[in-house]
Scaffold this motif. Structure first.
Motif, short mmCIF file in Angstrom:
data_model
loop_
_atom_site.label_atom_id
_atom_site.label_comp_id
_atom_site.label_asym_id
_atom_site.label_seq_id
_atom_site.Cartn_x
_atom_site.Cartn_y
_atom_site.Cartn_z
N GLU A 39 3.48 2.10 8.09
CA GLU A 39 2.92 2.91 7.00
C GLU A 39 4.04 3.68 6.30
N TYR A 92 7.62 4.61 11.18
CA TYR A 92 6.41 4.65 10.35
C TYR A 92 5.25 3.82 10.91
N TYR A 122 -4.78 -5.60 5.95
CA TYR A 122 -4.49 -4.84 4.73
C TYR A 122 -4.47 -5.83 3.57
N TRP A 130 0.87 -1.18 0.00
CA TRP A 130 0.00 0.00 0.00
C TRP A 130 0.91 1.22 0.00
N MET A 173 0.78 4.80 0.50
CA MET A 173 -0.29 5.63 1.07
C MET A 173 0.10 7.10 1.15
N GLU A 208 0.89 7.38 9.87
CA GLU A 208 0.31 6.92 11.13
C GLU A 208 0.47 8.05 12.17
#
Ligand SMILES: Cc1cc2nc3c(=O)[nH]c(=O)nc-3n(C[C@H](O)[C@H](O)[C@H](O)COP(=O)(O)OP(=O)(O)OC[C@H]3O[C@@H](n4cnc5c(N)ncnc54)[C@H](O)[C@@H]3O)c2cc1C
Length: 475
Positions: free
Chosen positions: A389, A386, A301, A88, A90, A94
């Protein structure tokens, strides 16, 4: 502890010979880069060959083509989370609440950076010819099982609205609109955002390393940095003198990295179905290759891959001593747990085979939000924290860090996630076993809520445990 060490037993004999990770299975790896076996000097030295290290190297060379940049990787490029993740990419981070202004909003410039991140990354991937199955299909965050998930989904949307995001960024999908995109067993509605794209993670990390190398960055694999100090560090069989040093070791920060015990590893991973037929896809949706998550506490996810498999990711465990996960394959227990999540969401997958099961470590900082840190006195910098993320964030943070390292003054350097201070000021985690006990307690609470919901539905007991889970895992 069978579930910590036993490889999963769901593969056919042929697949048993292949990588436990779909991403590396059949992918031809480039020739390994040599280890460092001498004393070298450079302008910029980067420790860690994942997306953060590579994007930082990329943007450094774009800004200063003549700069001498070296990148040191303890294992092979993409050994860490960058070669193992759910793909992902993004346009968010977060822990955004940590970056709000006095009005409780994320500053407009920060929102703009996040909202344009996916398109900017796409532009660079196109310009550099990095083929990584990129598809900008957005993301469906669904209430897909219990009715309490509807409340969590609505709270999530309200959270993004409070931060200042508009309907164009995050909007509600009714159960019918959700079903038109993804056909889950129990559609309760969803939050949709266009700010997510799908990638094949290993292709991205290999492609990026290739570009960085062609820009003149010297890459050394199988070379572990230690005793990292301003201007200098040791390696197993060599040394590096560099005016500027970047630490990009994230969830793989062990003794020797200044981030050890400041960014700790927590495990997550995924299972994959066999390639699904068109008929099967018509039963489950994902027609625009949307990424998908439900509001399960397991932090799910999912993505539809370019070769038409469904990848299902979910939380893993915490290794004793706070060690990172170096092996790729995950245990049978965890694999079956993730398969069950897939089947609960999509009973249509009942007769489908699962072919791969692997995991890795994400980096979690003590304050639970990511950072770009640069100290102009020691000329050392880092980016990360992260919390799972980092695929998109590393692009943004790599560019930011490169700007700070080269002394450039830009909007990126003023973002609320940028800290100008010594790396040593990043807060340490408590000694083990306290973090491990904390993670175990959280996992137990999540499991108890799930069990109560499955057994008794939305009962008082489930709501009470749900409240506890909300405190442990706030939106
Ligand atoms: C299973 C899984 C699924 C995920 N899914 C997603 C997702 O879908 N979307 C998303 O945004 N994020 C996801 N993440 C998180 C994302 O992959 C990471 O945030 C991101 O890859 C971090 O990149 P990095 O370069 O900072 O760290 P890493 O990729 O972990 O790289 C760190 C590197 O440093 C090296 N290293 C460590 N110590 C030394 C040393 N002393 N000397 C030299 N080298 C050293 C390691 O070998 C490693 O290669 C996932 C992570 C995992 C594990």
């Amino acid at each position: 502890m069978r579930w910590l060490d036993t490889p999963i037993d769901i593969l056919t004999d042929k697949q048993r010979l292949a990588s436990p990770s779909l991403w590396w299975d059949g992918l031809s790896r480039p020739e390994p880069e040599p280890p460092l076996e001498t004393a070298i000097t450079a302008d910029y030295a980067i420790v860690g060959g994942g997306y953060t290290g590579l994007w930082t190297a990329y943007f450094l060379k774009k800004k200063l083509p003549d700069a001498d940049v070296v990148l040191i990787e303890a294992q092979n490029i993409g050994h860490g989370a960058s070669g193992r993740n759910g793909g992902w990419l993004m346009g968010t981070l977060e822990g955004l609440s940590a970056f709000t202004d006095t009005n409780g909003k994320l500053p407009a410039a920060a929102r703009a950076q996040l909202n344009t991140l996916v398109s900017r990354a796409e532009q660079v991937l196109i310009e550099e010819g990095i083929e990584c199955d990129f598809h900008h299909g957005g993301c469906v965050l669904a209430a897909a099982r219990h009715s309490s998930q509807v409340i969590r989904a609505q709270e999530t949307l309200a959270h993004f609205q409070r931060l200042g995001f508009t309907d164009d960024d995050y909007h509600w999908l009714t159960p019918e609109e959700l079903t038109a995109r993804v056909k889950v067993a129990n559609p309760g509605g969803a939050v949709f955002t266009p700010h997510v794209a799908r990638v094949q993670p290993a292709k991205l990390v290999i492609g990026l390393a290739h570009v960085v190398k062609s820009l003149g960055v010297r890459i050394f694999e199988h070379t572990r940095a230690s005793n990292i100090a301003p201007g200098f560090f040791d390696c197993d069989r060599g040394t590096v003198n560099a005016e500027h040093i970047v630490i990009a070791t994230e969830g793989y920060s062990e003794a020797g990295s200044p981030l050890h015990r400041r960014v700790i590893p927590v495990q997550t991973g995924m299972v994959v179905t066999e390639p699904l037929s068109d008929i099967r896809w018509s039963e489950i949706g994902f027609h625009d290759n949307e990424t998908f998550a439900d509001f399960n506490r397991a932090a799910t996810y999912l993505q539809r891959t370019a070769d038409h498999r469904l990848v299902i990711g979910a939380r893993g465990n915490y290794l004793p001593g706070g060690r990172p996960k170096h092996t790729l394959g995950d245990t049978a227990f965890i694999g079956q747990y993730r398969q069950q999540i897939a089947l609960d969401l999509f009973p249509q997958l009942e007769s489908v085979g699962f072919t791969h099961n692997w995991g890795g470590s994400v980096g979690v900082p003590r304050n639970w939000h990511p950072h770009v840190i640069y100290d102009r006195f020691s000329k050392m910098g880092t980016a990360g924290g992260y919390i799972g993320e980092g695929v998109g964030a590393s692009f943004l943070f790599g560019e930011t860090l490169a700007g700070l390292l080269t002394g450039e003054s830009s909007e990126l350097g003023e973002m609320p996630w940028v800290q100008r201070r010594a790396l040593g000021e990043l807060r340490r985690w408590e000694p083990e076993p306290f973090p491990q006990l904390g993670f175990k307690a959280t996992t137990l609470a999540f499991g108890a809520e799930e069990w109560l919901l499955n057994r008794y539905g939305e009962s008082l007991a489930a709501r009470a445990v749900g409240w506890l889970c909300d405190q442990l895992d706030p939106i």
